[in-house]
Design an enzyme around this catalytic site. Structure first.
Site, PDB file in Angstrom:
ATOM      1  N   TYR A 176      13.894 -43.460 -21.006  1.00  0.00           N
ATOM      2  CA  TYR A 176      13.228 -44.677 -20.518  1.00  0.00           C
ATOM      3  C   TYR A 176      13.608 -45.897 -21.350  1.00  0.00           C
ATOM      4  O   TYR A 176      13.710 -47.013 -20.827  1.00  0.00           O
ATOM      5  CB  TYR A 176      11.715 -44.478 -20.494  1.00  0.00           C
ATOM      6  CG  TYR A 176      11.255 -43.643 -19.333  1.00  0.00           C
ATOM      7  CD1 TYR A 176      11.013 -44.219 -18.088  1.00  0.00           C
ATOM      8  CD2 TYR A 176      11.080 -42.267 -19.463  1.00  0.00           C
ATOM      9  CE1 TYR A 176      10.605 -43.452 -17.008  1.00  0.00           C
ATOM     10  CE2 TYR A 176      10.670 -41.486 -18.393  1.00  0.00           C
ATOM     11  CZ  TYR A 176      10.440 -42.086 -17.167  1.00  0.00           C
ATOM     12  OH  TYR A 176      10.049 -41.323 -16.096  1.00  0.00           O
TER      13      TYR A 176
ATOM     14  N   GLU B 177       4.912 -37.046 -16.746  1.00  0.00           N
ATOM     15  CA  GLU B 177       5.915 -36.008 -16.950  1.00  0.00           C
ATOM     16  C   GLU B 177       5.558 -35.085 -18.108  1.00  0.00           C
ATOM     17  O   GLU B 177       5.862 -33.885 -18.067  1.00  0.00           O
ATOM     18  CB  GLU B 177       7.283 -36.661 -17.148  1.00  0.00           C
ATOM     19  CG  GLU B 177       7.803 -37.261 -15.844  1.00  0.00           C
ATOM     20  CD  GLU B 177       8.821 -38.367 -16.032  1.00  0.00           C
ATOM     21  OE1 GLU B 177       9.443 -38.436 -17.121  1.00  0.00           O
ATOM     22  OE2 GLU B 177       8.998 -39.170 -15.090  1.00  0.00           O
TER      23      GLU B 177
ATOM     24  N   TYR C 204      11.386 -26.678  -5.460  1.00  0.00           N
ATOM     25  CA  TYR C 204      12.831 -26.599  -5.621  1.00  0.00           C
ATOM     26  C   TYR C 204      13.197 -26.354  -7.080  1.00  0.00           C
ATOM     27  O   TYR C 204      12.365 -26.469  -7.991  1.00  0.00           O
ATOM     28  CB  TYR C 204      13.502 -27.896  -5.147  1.00  0.00           C
ATOM     29  CG  TYR C 204      12.943 -29.155  -5.781  1.00  0.00           C
ATOM     30  CD1 TYR C 204      13.322 -29.561  -7.055  1.00  0.00           C
ATOM     31  CD2 TYR C 204      12.010 -29.948  -5.103  1.00  0.00           C
ATOM     32  CE1 TYR C 204      12.797 -30.712  -7.639  1.00  0.00           C
ATOM     33  CE2 TYR C 204      11.482 -31.091  -5.668  1.00  0.00           C
ATOM     34  CZ  TYR C 204      11.879 -31.474  -6.938  1.00  0.00           C
ATOM     35  OH  TYR C 204      11.353 -32.600  -7.509  1.00  0.00           O
TER      36      TYR C 204
ATOM     37  N   ARG D 176      22.072 -30.622  -9.069  1.00  0.00           N
ATOM     38  CA  ARG D 176      21.648 -30.748  -7.682  1.00  0.00           C
ATOM     39  C   ARG D 176      20.350 -29.967  -7.514  1.00  0.00           C
ATOM     40  O   ARG D 176      20.147 -28.926  -8.140  1.00  0.00           O
ATOM     41  CB  ARG D 176      22.698 -30.200  -6.706  1.00  0.00           C
ATOM     42  CG  ARG D 176      23.976 -31.012  -6.639  1.00  0.00           C
ATOM     43  CD  ARG D 176      23.764 -32.405  -6.072  1.00  0.00           C
ATOM     44  NE  ARG D 176      25.035 -33.096  -5.876  1.00  0.00           N
ATOM     45  CZ  ARG D 176      25.662 -33.796  -6.820  1.00  0.00           C
ATOM     46  NH1 ARG D 176      25.117 -33.889  -8.029  1.00  0.00           N
ATOM     47  NH2 ARG D 176      26.796 -34.397  -6.566  1.00  0.00           N
TER      48      ARG D 176
ATOM     49  N   SER E 132      16.019 -26.216  -2.643  1.00  0.00           N
ATOM     50  CA  SER E 132      14.731 -25.576  -2.387  1.00  0.00           C
ATOM     51  C   SER E 132      14.825 -24.081  -2.660  1.00  0.00           C
ATOM     52  O   SER E 132      15.846 -23.442  -2.398  1.00  0.00           O
ATOM     53  CB  SER E 132      14.309 -25.796  -0.935  1.00  0.00           C
ATOM     54  OG  SER E 132      14.103 -27.167  -0.669  1.00  0.00           O
TER      55      SER E 132
ATOM     56  N   GLY F 167      17.178 -27.817   6.360  1.00  0.00           N
ATOM     57  CA  GLY F 167      15.798 -28.173   6.027  1.00  0.00           C
ATOM     58  C   GLY F 167      14.824 -27.027   6.158  1.00  0.00           C
ATOM     59  O   GLY F 167      13.670 -27.134   5.725  1.00  0.00           O
TER      60      GLY F 167
ATOM     61  N   THR G  41      14.914 -24.313   4.471  1.00  0.00           N
ATOM     62  CA  THR G  41      14.823 -23.497   3.249  1.00  0.00           C
ATOM     63  C   THR G  41      13.450 -23.541   2.575  1.00  0.00           C
ATOM     64  O   THR G  41      12.912 -22.482   2.243  1.00  0.00           O
ATOM     65  CB  THR G  41      15.942 -23.861   2.262  1.00  0.00           C
ATOM     66  OG1 THR G  41      15.984 -25.281   2.071  1.00  0.00           O
ATOM     67  CG2 THR G  41      17.285 -23.380   2.776  1.00  0.00           C
ATOM     68  N   PRO G  42      12.834 -24.709   2.335  1.00  0.00           N
ATOM     69  CA  PRO G  42      11.505 -24.666   1.718  1.00  0.00           C
ATOM     70  C   PRO G  42      10.461 -24.060   2.643  1.00  0.00           C
ATOM     71  O   PRO G  42       9.495 -23.438   2.187  1.00  0.00           O
ATOM     72  CB  PRO G  42      11.191 -26.134   1.412  1.00  0.00           C
ATOM     73  CG  PRO G  42      12.009 -26.906   2.377  1.00  0.00           C
ATOM     74  CD  PRO G  42      13.268 -26.102   2.551  1.00  0.00           C
TER      75      PRO G  42
ATOM     76  N   GLY H 216      17.126 -35.413  -1.409  1.00  0.00           N
ATOM     77  CA  GLY H 216      17.792 -36.537  -2.033  1.00  0.00           C
ATOM     78  C   GLY H 216      16.806 -37.620  -2.431  1.00  0.00           C
ATOM     79  O   GLY H 216      15.578 -37.425  -2.377  1.00  0.00           O
TER      80      GLY H 216
END
Length: 403
Positions: free
Chosen positions: A94, A136, A189, A205, A208, A277, A279-280, A396
């Site tokens: 940051y 986080e 993911y 990358r 998922s 799409g 996959t999850p 993405g």
């Protein structure tokens, strides 16, 4: 921040609307010039296609527009926090980003970037950075507190590589240290990091997890994207398909993501997917079946044709014995219509389905390309589904804001 500083921030909103992408594009060029090591952290495919610059410009604009009450952005910040922990973003990053962002504002705005404006943005950025760092930190803590949990990058072995269709291959990932793996929430993911020789960079990358939690391994199912080697399409997926063999190791981050199945509800579930799409949603479906759920399930999927239809046999099998499961399949290209396994020809069109396949009281889960999500979301609203019951995941950088 003072009231005067907030007014200065809000005064930049018209400029951000007009030139936000120019500012963020300048920022990324500057940061990678001074800190090239960060190219190993940021998805260079999304840099080339401009999605990352656009997503950051939208985020900066939203922050400026809500500077009086940034709490309304907490769901978005939570979503970004999951992305950051999956990429092992730490507090020191940051400081680097802040330095280059302030310099970029000064360089792009020129004389308009008064000392007062820069100080206002410096304070605004630090407040946002502190909020993200805190968010986080909590996510990292929750990861390590799980049995088998970890933070950062952990080596996994590709024990099994399974071809699911002409375009999709699954990778079964087991921890190289032989230890347990943390349970994931169905829909989450992983980040996978590989060396891309053409760029001489490590590239992460996010994929998922396509199986239900089992404490032994994760399965990711990767579509092989077409495109030349140095274009954004296929930069890592081709690497995985072509060069990663069974027995090879991959760096993997802990499960992350806020798109997950609501397991405390008894309502019907409708899964709506386009292409990879699914996959999850497969992870969600497998979890419901494995847990013996009695919730009515509706599986609606669209892809180009039968040859690229991954996991067709799996869903057929579930539908054959899990009675609450009903499926509807759309193919863009239909060679033959089999009466025992009917499909719809064309793109997914909810208006062609029986009305009882889309119960208004159900929970809806959407995943696919942005244009797919946008169309299905609008059609669901038109059919009377509450927007609070529609959950979606955009692969993405986040560009959609529908809820």
């Amino acid at each position: 921040m003072t009231t005067e500083q907030k007014q200065l921030i809000k005064a930049t909103v018209p400029v951000l609307r007009e030139s936000g992408v120019a500012l963020t594009s300048h920022f990324y060029r500057r940061m990678f010039s001074f800190n090239p090591e960060l190219k190993n952290v940021f998805n260079q495919g999304n840099q080339q296609n401009g999605r990352q610059q656009t997503a950051l410009a939208m985020a900066v604009l939203a922050y400026a527009e809500h500077i009086d009450n940034p709490a309304v952005l907490l769901p978005v910040l939570e979503h970004i926090g999951h992305k950051h922990t999956s990429l092992d973003i730490r507090p020191e990053h940051y400081a680097i980003v802040g330095r280059h962002l302030m310099a970029s504002i000064a360089e792009v705005l020129g004389e308009s970037a008064t000392p007062e404006l820069l100080e206002a943005w410096r304070n605004a950025y630090q407040a946002l950075a502190d909020l993200m760092i805190g968010t986080e930190a909590q996510l990292y803590a929750s990861q390590v507190n799980k049995t088998g949990g970890w933070t950062g990058w952990r080596p996994f072995v590709v024990k099994t590589k399974v071809i699911e269709s002409e375009e999709v291959t699954s990778f079964h990932l087991y921890p190289a240290d032989g230890g347990p793996v943390a349970d994931h929430l169905p829909g989450q993911y992983l980040s996978v990091r590989v060396l891309v020789p053409q760029l001489n960079l490590l590239q992460p990358r996010q994929y998922s997890i396509s199986n239900a939690p089992n404490q032994l391994y994760y399965r990711i199912s990767v579509k092989r994207e077409s495109g030349r080697e140095l274009t954004p399409d296929g930069m890592v997926s081709n690497q995985l398909h072509t060069f990663i063999r069974e027995g090879d190791r991959l760096d993997v981050s802990a499960p992350a993501g806020d798109f997950s199945l609501k397991t405390d509800a008894a309502k019907p579930v409708v899964f709506l997917s386009g292409g990879i799409g699914q996959t999850p949603l497969l992870s969600m479906l497998e979890s419901l079946v494995a847990n013996g759920s009695s919730r009515p399930i509706h599986w609606i999927h669209g892809c180009r044709n039968q040859a690229v239809h991954a996991f067709k046999g799996v869903v057929d099998y579930y539908a054959s014995y899990h009675r609450p499961l009903e499926k509807h399949i759309f193919y863009d290209e239909v060679e033959t219509l089999n009466e025992t396994d009917p499909v719809y020809e064309g793109f997914v069109d909810l208006n062609r389905l029986p009305s009882d396949s889309l119960p208004t009281e159900a929970e809806y889960y959407l995943c696919g390309p942005p244009v797919f999500i946008t169309r299905q979301y609008a059609d669901l609203l038109a059919l009377g589904v509450r927007k609070e019951a529609i959950h979606y995941e955009e692969f993405g950088p986040q560009l959609l804001s529908l809820n």
